[in-house]
Design an enzyme around this catalytic site. Structure first.
Site, mmCIF file in Angstrom:
data_model
loop_
_atom_site.group_PDB
_atom_site.id
_atom_site.type_symbol
_atom_site.label_atom_id
_atom_site.label_comp_id
_atom_site.label_asym_id
_atom_site.label_seq_id
_atom_site.Cartn_x
_atom_site.Cartn_y
_atom_site.Cartn_z
ATOM 1 C CB CYS A 132 -0.947 0.003 1.195
ATOM 2 S SG CYS A 132 -0.244 -0.729 2.687
ATOM 3 C CG HIS B 236 -0.868 3.957 4.697
ATOM 4 N ND1 HIS B 236 -1.625 3.629 5.797
ATOM 5 C CD2 HIS B 236 -0.416 2.767 4.196
ATOM 6 C CE1 HIS B 236 -1.632 2.312 5.949
ATOM 7 N NE2 HIS B 236 -0.913 1.762 4.994
HETATM 8 O O1 25A Z 1 0.382 -12.177 5.222
HETATM 9 P P1 25A Z 1 0.198 -10.741 4.782
HETATM 10 O O2 25A Z 1 0.256 -10.563 3.296
HETATM 11 O O3 25A Z 1 1.126 -9.800 5.493
HETATM 12 O O4 25A Z 1 -1.306 -10.334 5.218
HETATM 13 C C1 25A Z 1 -1.830 -10.458 6.564
HETATM 14 C C2 25A Z 1 -3.186 -9.822 6.716
HETATM 15 O O5 25A Z 1 -3.095 -8.465 6.297
HETATM 16 C C3 25A Z 1 -4.310 -8.072 5.695
HETATM 17 C C4 25A Z 1 -5.285 -9.223 5.693
HETATM 18 O O6 25A Z 1 -6.149 -9.148 6.862
HETATM 19 C C5 25A Z 1 -4.321 -10.403 5.847
HETATM 20 O O7 25A Z 1 -4.960 -11.483 6.467
HETATM 21 N N1 25A Z 1 -3.887 -7.564 4.398
HETATM 22 C C6 25A Z 1 -3.263 -8.169 3.383
HETATM 23 N N2 25A Z 1 -2.959 -7.309 2.428
HETATM 24 C C7 25A Z 1 -3.372 -6.092 2.862
HETATM 25 C C8 25A Z 1 -3.325 -4.758 2.349
HETATM 26 N N3 25A Z 1 -2.742 -4.463 1.182
HETATM 27 C C9 25A Z 1 -3.991 -6.267 4.114
HETATM 28 N N4 25A Z 1 -4.510 -5.268 4.796
HETATM 29 C C10 25A Z 1 -4.461 -4.033 4.244
HETATM 30 N N5 25A Z 1 -3.873 -3.764 3.069
HETATM 31 P P2 25A Z 1 -7.737 -8.904 6.821
HETATM 32 O O8 25A Z 1 -8.237 -9.038 8.194
HETATM 33 O O9 25A Z 1 -8.097 -7.683 6.079
HETATM 34 O O10 25A Z 1 -8.300 -10.107 5.934
HETATM 35 C C11 25A Z 1 -8.223 -11.411 6.306
HETATM 36 C C12 25A Z 1 -9.057 -12.195 5.250
HETATM 37 O O11 25A Z 1 -8.338 -13.352 4.884
HETATM 38 C C13 25A Z 1 -9.180 -14.495 5.076
HETATM 39 N N6 25A Z 1 -8.375 -15.675 5.372
HETATM 40 C C14 25A Z 1 -7.454 -15.810 6.342
HETATM 41 N N7 25A Z 1 -6.916 -17.050 6.307
HETATM 42 C C15 25A Z 1 -7.527 -17.706 5.297
HETATM 43 C C16 25A Z 1 -8.463 -16.827 4.690
HETATM 44 N N8 25A Z 1 -9.231 -17.202 3.688
HETATM 45 C C17 25A Z 1 -9.076 -18.458 3.214
HETATM 46 N N9 25A Z 1 -8.200 -19.335 3.707
HETATM 47 C C18 25A Z 1 -7.420 -19.025 4.748
HETATM 48 N N10 25A Z 1 -6.563 -19.920 5.260
HETATM 49 C C19 25A Z 1 -10.042 -14.093 6.224
HETATM 50 O O12 25A Z 1 -11.225 -14.829 6.258
HETATM 51 C C20 25A Z 1 -10.338 -12.645 5.876
HETATM 52 O O13 25A Z 1 -11.358 -12.621 4.898
HETATM 53 P P3 25A Z 1 -11.692 -15.533 7.608
HETATM 54 O O14 25A Z 1 -12.927 -16.301 7.236
HETATM 55 O O15 25A Z 1 -10.558 -16.302 8.188
HETATM 56 O O16 25A Z 1 -12.018 -14.443 8.653
HETATM 57 C C21 25A Z 1 -13.294 -13.922 8.696
HETATM 58 C C22 25A Z 1 -13.499 -13.256 10.036
HETATM 59 O O17 25A Z 1 -12.863 -13.962 11.098
HETATM 60 C C23 25A Z 1 -11.946 -13.153 11.822
HETATM 61 N N11 25A Z 1 -10.760 -13.979 12.076
HETATM 62 C C24 25A Z 1 -9.651 -14.053 11.337
HETATM 63 N N12 25A Z 1 -8.778 -14.876 11.864
HETATM 64 C C25 25A Z 1 -9.337 -15.375 12.999
HETATM 65 C C26 25A Z 1 -10.616 -14.807 13.129
HETATM 66 N N13 25A Z 1 -11.435 -15.094 14.141
HETATM 67 C C27 25A Z 1 -11.000 -15.957 15.070
HETATM 68 N N14 25A Z 1 -9.785 -16.552 15.009
HETATM 69 C C28 25A Z 1 -8.946 -16.285 14.006
HETATM 70 N N15 25A Z 1 -7.738 -16.886 13.983
HETATM 71 C C29 25A Z 1 -11.675 -11.989 10.916
HETATM 72 O O18 25A Z 1 -11.488 -10.819 11.660
HETATM 73 C C30 25A Z 1 -12.897 -11.889 10.043
HETATM 74 O O19 25A Z 1 -13.843 -11.008 10.607
HETATM 75 O O1 L14 Z 2 2.669 -5.797 2.200
HETATM 76 O O2 L14 Z 2 -0.221 -1.633 7.399
HETATM 77 O O3 L14 Z 2 0.588 -5.381 1.729
HETATM 78 O O4 L14 Z 2 0.195 -3.590 8.287
HETATM 79 C C1 L14 Z 2 -0.147 -5.413 4.456
HETATM 80 C C2 L14 Z 2 -0.316 -4.900 5.873
HETATM 81 C C3 L14 Z 2 1.651 -3.735 4.115
HETATM 82 C C4 L14 Z 2 1.482 -3.240 5.517
HETATM 83 C C5 L14 Z 2 1.512 -5.484 2.539
HETATM 84 C C6 L14 Z 2 0.003 -2.851 7.314
HETATM 85 C C7 L14 Z 2 1.266 -5.176 3.992
HETATM 86 C C8 L14 Z 2 0.078 -3.432 5.937
#
Ligand code: 25A
Ligand code: L14
Length: 340
Positions: free
Chosen positions: A132, A245
């Site tokens: 981002c 941001h």
């Molecule tokens: O690994 P990275 O790339 O660093 O990314 C880490 C996290 O950053 C966010 C995103 O979180 C991601 O999980 N993200 C990534 N890129 C981003 C960006 N550019 C970014 N944020 C901002 N800018 P998120 O909370 O926005 O989204 C998470 C989504 O991913 C689904 N998911 C997770 N594991 C999965 C999966 N889907 C399929 N298979 C998998 N193995 C997740 O779906 C959500 O849609 P969900 O069903 O797991 O969660 C739905 C609800 O449940 C809550 N929840 C999540 N984890 C848990 C949980 N509740 C209880 N226990 C948990 N362990 C969530 O809050 C949601 O409401």
């Molecule tokens: O590489 O603000 O897309 O924690 C997702 C989570 C960037 C940082 C990514 C955060 C990250 C972001």
């Protein structure tokens, strides 16, 4: 007009929901929409164009069974993308992946449509959506680079909590309430208290003492701009802001750019809006950039400590241009180029 079958993987997350809203708002020609998430969300219903769509569990065979897909927008974290994107690609589905899993892979284009749309290839099915903070910076840097060749960039970020997902947004809200009650908050989503504080750590620390977020900005900027000679250094800071941001960006160029030159270039730049009227105290603000599609730039001034330098303040909605909007724009590029 043709329509395209689209999946949103991680649909229940903050970014996933914005992806759905961008598809709807920008009138992307969606045929069938499939929503995929982990088992925790199976059966949940999300609204798309006034209709309920039921969330399915993401599985290895999600892309070979059910309605055949053209594009899958992934935002379910790096590990999920690493594991599941190849199954989609194998079925000929274009993956537009929001995680960091594929960004630096030589076989995966890393795309910001205003900057390097031409780097998309028909046979490279996994396309990475950049970080981002990097996206909003390169939208502003690219036109300046074209005009004056950028030699070096020094950036400090002021990143909102929504980048870290729903739990992080809830945590800031809860901590403010807890502090107002005179109690001590317990950090969960962040390593330290985020309310009334600034944290000079986003993502994990690496061997060179930088954070992974800082090195993403360095590496991804060069890849998107297609120029390894640009030197970039970053300090990434989490601030108690919910959305958008902000970045203080210092640029050193080979050719001189005056403030008027820079204003002229940026006023014409796609995706950029200049807000720079210091007489009226106008400059970009996170609260004004929230829910907007543009990247805002202001506080443009010459860096008087070097021959050819500029300072500026760049703000954009991290969940839109920083994530969901950029992903949907890549999908639009696929349609425009007749790759789908
Ligand atoms: O690994 P990275 O790339 O660093 O990314 C880490 C996290 O950053 C966010 C995103 O979180 C991601 O999980 N993200 C990534 N890129 C981003 C960006 N550019 C970014 N944020 C901002 N800018 P998120 O909370 O926005 O989204 C998470 C989504 O991913 C689904 N998911 C997770 N594991 C999965 C999966 N889907 C399929 N298979 C998998 N193995 C997740 O779906 C959500 O849609 P969900 O069903 O797991 O969660 C739905 C609800 O449940 C809550 N929840 C999540 N984890 C848990 C949980 N509740 C209880 N226990 C948990 N362990 C969530 O809050 C949601 O409401
Ligand atoms: O590489 O603000 O897309 O924690 C997702 C989570 C960037 C940082 C990514 C955060 C990250 C972001």
């Amino acid at each position: 007009m043709s329509s395209y079958n689209v999946a949103v993987v991680g649909a229940t997350g903050l970014v996933g929901r914005e992806m759905m809203s961008m598809l709807e708002k920008r009138n992307f020609p969606v045929g069938k929409l499939r929503l995929l998430a982990s088992h925790r969300s199976v059966g949940k219903k999300l609204k798309f164009k006034g209709q309920d769509v039921v969330v399915e569990e993401l599985k290895k065979d999600s892309f070979s069974k059910g309605d055949k897909l053209d594009v899958a927008l992934f935002s379910a974290g790096g590990a999920t993308s690493k594991e599941f994107a190849p199954y989609a690609a194998k079925e000929g589905v274009f993956v537009i992946d929001n995680s960091s899993a594929w960004r630096m892979d030589d076989n995966c284009p890393l795309i910001v449509p205003e900057v390097n749309e031409g780097a998309i290839e028909k046979d490279k099915k996994i396309i990475a959506n950049p970080n981002c903070s990097t996206i909003q910076m390169v939208v502003v840097l690219a036109p300046l680079h074209e005009a004056a060749k950028i030699k070096r960039v020094v950036v400090s970020t002021y990143q909102s909590v929504s980048g870290a997902g729903i739990k992080a947004v809830n945590e800031l809200e809860e901590q403010v309430k807890t502090l107002l009650e005179g109690k001590k908050p317990k950090p969960m989503a962040f390593p330290h208290q985020i309310a009334y504080n600034c944290l000079p750590q986003i993502d994990v620390f690496l061997d060179n003492r930088y954070t992974k977020e800082e090195m993403k900005m360095v590496d991804e900027t060069k890849k998107i701009m297609g120029d390894n000679s640009i030197r970039v250094t970053a300090t990434c800071v989490r601030v108690p802001v919910f959305r958008a941001h902000s970045e203080a960006v210092n640029v050193e160029t080979e050719k001189k750019l005056t403030v008027d030159d820079a204003l002229g270039i940026l006023e014409k730049a796609p995706g950029v809006t200049v807000v720079d009227d210091i007489g009226k105290l106008k400059y970009p603000l996170a609260i004004n950039a929230s829910y907007k599609e543009e990247t805002f730039v202001g506080r443009i001034r010459e860096d008087e400590s070097v021959d050819n330098g500029l300072n500026m303040w760049v703000v954009s909605d991290n969940l839109l241009k920083g994530a969901a909007l950029n992903a949907v724009q890549i999908a639009e590029s696929l349609v425009k180029n007749e790759f789908i």
